[in-house]
Design a protein around this motif. Structure first.
Motif: not given
Length: 432
Positions: A88-92, A96-98, A113-117, A300-301
């Protein structure tokens, strides 16, 4: 199958966690101990987990019981719950990476766009971050479902054949760009050449061993399931060695792509988990055509993280199909819904996310690999275990390897587990 195993092992543990652990625990000293731990602990433990899966023909829910571990069925269901919470947390994080990949693409067309949003706040609740995580985590889960409905060979293996080589190519491109930056040589020296014997502390040794366990996806779950898919002709020793080489190589390449650039721009290598999500976007923004390098890196990530997420779902699906009347299709959709629900609490803030990660990622994974090697070393008959370890190999496995699995690995993993318990749970100072 070998590419599938490498795809299972290579993920955020290599490209996200390995570099920040290197930065946090002393650079070249950590890398040296990590390499030793992969050879001495990781490869034999990987063989043991595959042996447990192949011998029993089951995932973790049934493998511990069938192998004869006391209370093995309860142990299996416990790790089923652990993998559900961890997935579950890994999917989150995959979500984020997506999102970061999308924001880098947005820079190419002039949007800001702010990536950290998408990142959860430190405390409290932020609706915009939560909704972004819900959307992107949902997309990731649907992407996993698409592959999982086709099964291992029809779905996961073709994806592995594309994404694993693609990640290596992208890392190669980023390494070339990073090494051409003025001042990048300082990062290379710090990363692989500047070995200080004083930095080889118990803290570094235990942290590096724990990273080896984490990075290879050990823990009595992932590799047990994939071991159950291996035929008797599969050479466990050779496959374990090549899996470790591919997995370790991805982590080393990620560091070589990150640290020269970090030093070239005068940034802090020991910034922790934010090294990837906070530091690298700044690096890309300062590079000519930086959006292109950012897109390549995060795609890639995303590919590597996605494969590991698919592997986690496969563990859960195998557990249900082995131990319940559910069909594979029913199990896929059931676990997609359950994982989505479990993913909601860690989205709220990092005060929830970090303990969730430490508990279900580091701590429980260490316990899982300990019980897996104990099961192979003590619950399965010695002759049977040796025969299973040797099956598919032209040469008989040395009994010394079995003794290593029985005594040395449990002792080493227990030390890592105690370090995690003292530092992450009880709050004892980690410094020597």
């Amino acid at each position: 199958m070998l590419l599938t195993m490498v795809g299972v092992a290579v993920g955020l543990g290599n490209v996200w966690r390995f570099p920040y652990m290197v930065g946090r625990f002393g650079g070249a000293a950590f890398v040296l101990v990590y390499l030793v731990a992969v050879v001495a602990i990781g490869i034999p433990a990987l063989m043991a987990e595959w042996t447990l899966g192949r011998h029993t023909g089951r995932g973790p829910v049934g493998a511990f019981e069938r192998a004869g571990l006391p209370w093995g069925r309860y142990v299996g269901w416990f790790f089923f719950f652990v993998v559900t919470a961890a997935t579950a947390y890994y999917t989150n994080v995959v979500g984020w990476v997506a999102y970061y990949a999308v924001t880098e693409l947005g820079r190419a067309i002039g949007t800001s766009i702010d990536p950290a949003a998408i990142l959860p706040p430190s405390t409290g609740f932020k609706l915009s971050s939560f909704l972004l995580q819900v959307f992107f985590s949902g997309l990731v889960i649907l992407g996993c479902v698409t592959v999982l409905l086709k099964g291992l060979r029809a779905g996961i293996e073709p994806v592995s054949r594309v994404l694993v080589p693609m990640l290596l190519v992208i890392l190669g491109i980023l390494i070339v760009r990073a090494l051409t930056l003025p001042g990048s040589g300082d990062g290379v020296r710090w990363y692989i050449l500047k070995l200080e014997l004083g930095a080889l502390t118990p803290r570094v040794v235990l942290a590096a061993t724990g990273q080896a366990v984490f990075s290879l996806s050990l823990g009595g779950t992932f590799m047990v399931v994939y071991g159950s898919y291996l035929g008797k002709e599969a050479n466990l020793r050779r496959n374990a060695a090549w899996t470790a080489i591919g997995d370790t190589g991805a982590g080393l390449l990620a560091g070589l792509a990150i640290f020269p650039a970090v030093f070239a721009f005068g940034l802090e290598p020991g910034s922790g988990p934010g090294l990837l999500f906070s530091t690298l976007p700044s690096v890309f923004a300062a590079l000519p055509v930086g959006w292109l390098f950012g897109v390549l890196f995060f795609i890639g990530l995303l590919g590597a993280a996605y494969l590991s997420d698919v592997a986690a779902f496969e563990v859960l699906i195998a557990g249900l199909t082995d131990s319940t009347p559910l069909s594979r299709q029913q199990a896929v959709w059931t676990m997609a819904g359950v994982v989505f629900l479990f993913s909601l609490p860690p989205m709220i803030n990092t005060d929830i996310f970090v303990p969730w990660d430490l508990t279900f990622g580091s701590g429980m994974q260490t316990l899982g690999v300990l019980l897996a090697v104990v099961t192979v070393g003590w619950a399965i008959d010695r002759g049977t275990a040796l025969a299973e370890l040797s099956s598919g190999s032209p040469h008989q496995i040395s009994p010394l390897l079995f003794l290593w699995i029985r005594y040395v690995i449990p002792a080493a993993v227990t030390l890592v587990g105690l370090w995690w318990l003292l530092t992450s749970v009880l709050g004892v100072a980690a410094e020597p």
